[in-house]
Design a protein around this motif. Structure first.
Motif, PDB file in Angstrom:
ATOM      1  N   ILE A  46      40.002  36.847  52.754  1.00  0.00           N
ATOM      2  CA  ILE A  46      40.441  36.803  54.152  1.00  0.00           C
ATOM      3  C   ILE A  46      41.814  37.451  54.288  1.00  0.00           C
ATOM      4  CG2 ILE A  46      41.163  35.255  56.017  1.00  0.00           C
ATOM      5  CD1 ILE A  46      38.851  33.388  55.106  1.00  0.00           C
ATOM      6  N   THR A  47      42.711  37.168  53.360  1.00  0.00           N
ATOM      7  CA  THR A  47      44.043  37.779  53.374  1.00  0.00           C
ATOM      8  C   THR A  47      43.946  39.295  53.183  1.00  0.00           C
ATOM      9  OG1 THR A  47      45.033  35.760  52.519  1.00  0.00           O
ATOM     10  CG2 THR A  47      46.305  37.785  52.276  1.00  0.00           C
ATOM     11  N   ALA A  48      43.117  39.728  52.254  1.00  0.00           N
ATOM     12  CA  ALA A  48      42.963  41.160  51.980  1.00  0.00           C
ATOM     13  C   ALA A  48      42.364  41.890  53.176  1.00  0.00           C
ATOM     14  CB  ALA A  48      42.093  41.377  50.747  1.00  0.00           C
ATOM     15  N   TYR A  49      41.471  41.231  53.930  1.00  0.00           N
ATOM     16  CA  TYR A  49      40.810  41.880  55.071  1.00  0.00           C
ATOM     17  C   TYR A  49      41.800  42.244  56.174  1.00  0.00           C
ATOM     18  CZ  TYR A  49      37.441  42.812  58.787  1.00  0.00           C
ATOM     19  OH  TYR A  49      36.724  43.403  59.796  1.00  0.00           O
ATOM     20  N   LYS A  50      42.955  41.614  56.187  1.00  0.00           N
ATOM     21  CA  LYS A  50      43.977  41.953  57.179  1.00  0.00           C
ATOM     22  C   LYS A  50      44.495  43.371  56.986  1.00  0.00           C
ATOM     23  CE  LYS A  50      45.394  37.175  57.677  1.00  0.00           C
ATOM     24  NZ  LYS A  50      46.426  36.177  57.397  1.00  0.00           N
ATOM     25  N   THR A  51      44.430  43.893  55.754  1.00  0.00           N
ATOM     26  CA  THR A  51      44.973  45.226  55.464  1.00  0.00           C
ATOM     27  C   THR A  51      43.973  46.176  54.826  1.00  0.00           C
ATOM     28  OG1 THR A  51      45.777  44.482  53.307  1.00  0.00           O
ATOM     29  CG2 THR A  51      47.301  44.321  55.167  1.00  0.00           C
ATOM     30  N   MET A  52      42.795  45.689  54.456  1.00  0.00           N
ATOM     31  CA  MET A  52      41.818  46.525  53.752  1.00  0.00           C
ATOM     32  C   MET A  52      40.466  46.496  54.452  1.00  0.00           C
ATOM     33  SD  MET A  52      42.474  45.186  49.839  1.00  0.00           S
ATOM     34  CE  MET A  52      41.291  46.286  49.060  1.00  0.00           C
ATOM     35  N   PRO A  53      39.710  47.594  54.383  1.00  0.00           N
ATOM     36  CA  PRO A  53      38.336  47.561  54.889  1.00  0.00           C
ATOM     37  C   PRO A  53      37.429  46.780  53.932  1.00  0.00           C
ATOM     38  CG  PRO A  53      38.937  49.785  54.183  1.00  0.00           C
ATOM     39  CD  PRO A  53      40.134  48.925  53.984  1.00  0.00           C
ATOM     40  N   ILE A  54      36.310  46.325  54.440  1.00  0.00           N
ATOM     41  CA  ILE A  54      35.374  45.547  53.636  1.00  0.00           C
ATOM     42  C   ILE A  54      34.938  46.327  52.398  1.00  0.00           C
ATOM     43  CG2 ILE A  54      33.063  44.503  53.570  1.00  0.00           C
ATOM     44  CD1 ILE A  54      33.418  43.677  56.450  1.00  0.00           C
ATOM     45  N   ARG A  55      34.665  47.603  52.544  1.00  0.00           N
ATOM     46  CA  ARG A  55      34.183  48.382  51.397  1.00  0.00           C
ATOM     47  C   ARG A  55      35.204  48.425  50.256  1.00  0.00           C
ATOM     48  NH1 ARG A  55      29.285  49.944  52.559  1.00  0.00           N
ATOM     49  NH2 ARG A  55      28.739  50.514  54.684  1.00  0.00           N
ATOM     50  N   ASP A  56      36.496  48.481  50.583  1.00  0.00           N
ATOM     51  CA  ASP A  56      37.526  48.453  49.544  1.00  0.00           C
ATOM     52  C   ASP A  56      37.590  47.090  48.865  1.00  0.00           C
ATOM     53  OD1 ASP A  56      38.089  51.079  50.176  1.00  0.00           O
ATOM     54  OD2 ASP A  56      40.011  50.641  51.151  1.00  0.00           O
ATOM     55  N   ILE A  57      37.389  46.033  49.641  1.00  0.00           N
ATOM     56  CA  ILE A  57      37.359  44.690  49.067  1.00  0.00           C
ATOM     57  C   ILE A  57      36.162  44.569  48.125  1.00  0.00           C
ATOM     58  CG2 ILE A  57      37.099  42.229  49.576  1.00  0.00           C
ATOM     59  CD1 ILE A  57      38.562  42.814  52.257  1.00  0.00           C
ATOM     60  N   CYS A  58      35.028  45.113  48.529  1.00  0.00           N
ATOM     61  CA  CYS A  58      33.825  45.097  47.693  1.00  0.00           C
ATOM     62  C   CYS A  58      34.083  45.789  46.362  1.00  0.00           C
ATOM     63  CB  CYS A  58      32.666  45.787  48.395  1.00  0.00           C
ATOM     64  SG  CYS A  58      32.140  44.987  49.900  1.00  0.00           S
ATOM     65  N   GLU A  59      34.699  46.948  46.428  1.00  0.00           N
ATOM     66  CA  GLU A  59      34.995  47.718  45.217  1.00  0.00           C
ATOM     67  C   GLU A  59      35.953  46.955  44.305  1.00  0.00           C
ATOM     68  OE1 GLU A  59      37.164  51.885  44.192  1.00  0.00           O
ATOM     69  OE2 GLU A  59      35.742  51.894  45.853  1.00  0.00           O
ATOM     70  N   ALA A  60      36.959  46.324  44.895  1.00  0.00           N
ATOM     71  CA  ALA A  60      37.962  45.603  44.116  1.00  0.00           C
ATOM     72  C   ALA A  60      37.402  44.336  43.467  1.00  0.00           C
ATOM     73  CB  ALA A  60      39.156  45.247  44.989  1.00  0.00           C
ATOM     74  N   THR A  61      36.462  43.670  44.141  1.00  0.00           N
ATOM     75  CA  THR A  61      35.961  42.388  43.651  1.00  0.00           C
ATOM     76  C   THR A  61      34.648  42.483  42.893  1.00  0.00           C
ATOM     77  OG1 THR A  61      34.787  41.926  45.709  1.00  0.00           O
ATOM     78  CG2 THR A  61      37.067  41.131  45.528  1.00  0.00           C
ATOM     79  N   GLY A  62      33.902  43.568  43.089  1.00  0.00           N
ATOM     80  CA  GLY A  62      32.596  43.674  42.452  1.00  0.00           C
ATOM     81  C   GLY A  62      31.502  42.958  43.219  1.00  0.00           C
ATOM     82  N   ARG A  63      31.801  42.493  44.413  1.00  0.00           N
ATOM     83  CA  ARG A  63      30.816  41.822  45.262  1.00  0.00           C
ATOM     84  C   ARG A  63      30.215  42.830  46.236  1.00  0.00           C
ATOM     85  NH1 ARG A  63      29.490  37.576  42.426  1.00  0.00           N
ATOM     86  NH2 ARG A  63      30.658  35.697  42.841  1.00  0.00           N
ATOM     87  N   SER A  64      29.032  42.526  46.750  1.00  0.00           N
ATOM     88  CA  SER A  64      28.354  43.438  47.663  1.00  0.00           C
ATOM     89  C   SER A  64      28.981  43.383  49.058  1.00  0.00           C
ATOM     90  CB  SER A  64      26.874  43.082  47.775  1.00  0.00           C
ATOM     91  OG  SER A  64      26.719  41.857  48.471  1.00  0.00           O
ATOM     92  N   TYR A  65      28.689  44.418  49.850  1.00  0.00           N
ATOM     93  CA  TYR A  65      29.167  44.466  51.233  1.00  0.00           C
ATOM     94  C   TYR A  65      28.657  43.242  51.992  1.00  0.00           C
ATOM     95  CZ  TYR A  65      30.072  46.138  55.952  1.00  0.00           C
ATOM     96  OH  TYR A  65      30.532  46.249  57.238  1.00  0.00           O
TER      97      TYR A  65
END
Length: 96
Positions: A46-65
């Motif tokens: 949730i904190t990361a979504y304030k500054t990052m798009p979902i796809r970047d979060i997916c790439e960083a965490t290894g979780r799916s969109y």
């Protein structure tokens, strides 16, 4: 004496996930998060979504969109419109 908490025992060893940036952990494929680990991962996403798009979060965490989108939606996070591009500070200065 073993000081492992019940939540740590359910999640496995703490070293199984690695840090990948601004508070995000890369979760190994197939690993399920439970208890405090899941709650912390949710807060970090949730904190990361304030500054990052979902796809970047997916790439960083290894979780799916879908997994990240579902996590955000079920926690009542206001979703940005599709194709949203945040303005840089230089663009905001030009608009004044």
């Amino acid at each position: 004496m073993n000081t492992t908490t019940a939540a740590q025992a359910a999640d496995g060893p703490a070293s199984s996930s690695t840090s990948t940036g601004p508070g995000l952990q890369r979760i190994p494929k197939g690993k399920r998060l439970r208890g405090e680990s899941a709650a912390q991962f949710t807060r970090d996403v949730i904190t990361a979504y304030k500054t990052m798009p979902i796809r970047d979060i997916c790439e960083a965490t290894g979780r799916s969109y879908g997994a990240i989108h579902h996590l955000l939606a079920t926690n009542d996070v206001a979703m940005r419109p599709r194709g949203f591009q945040p303005q840089s500070s230089a663009d905001q200065a030009d608009a004044s």
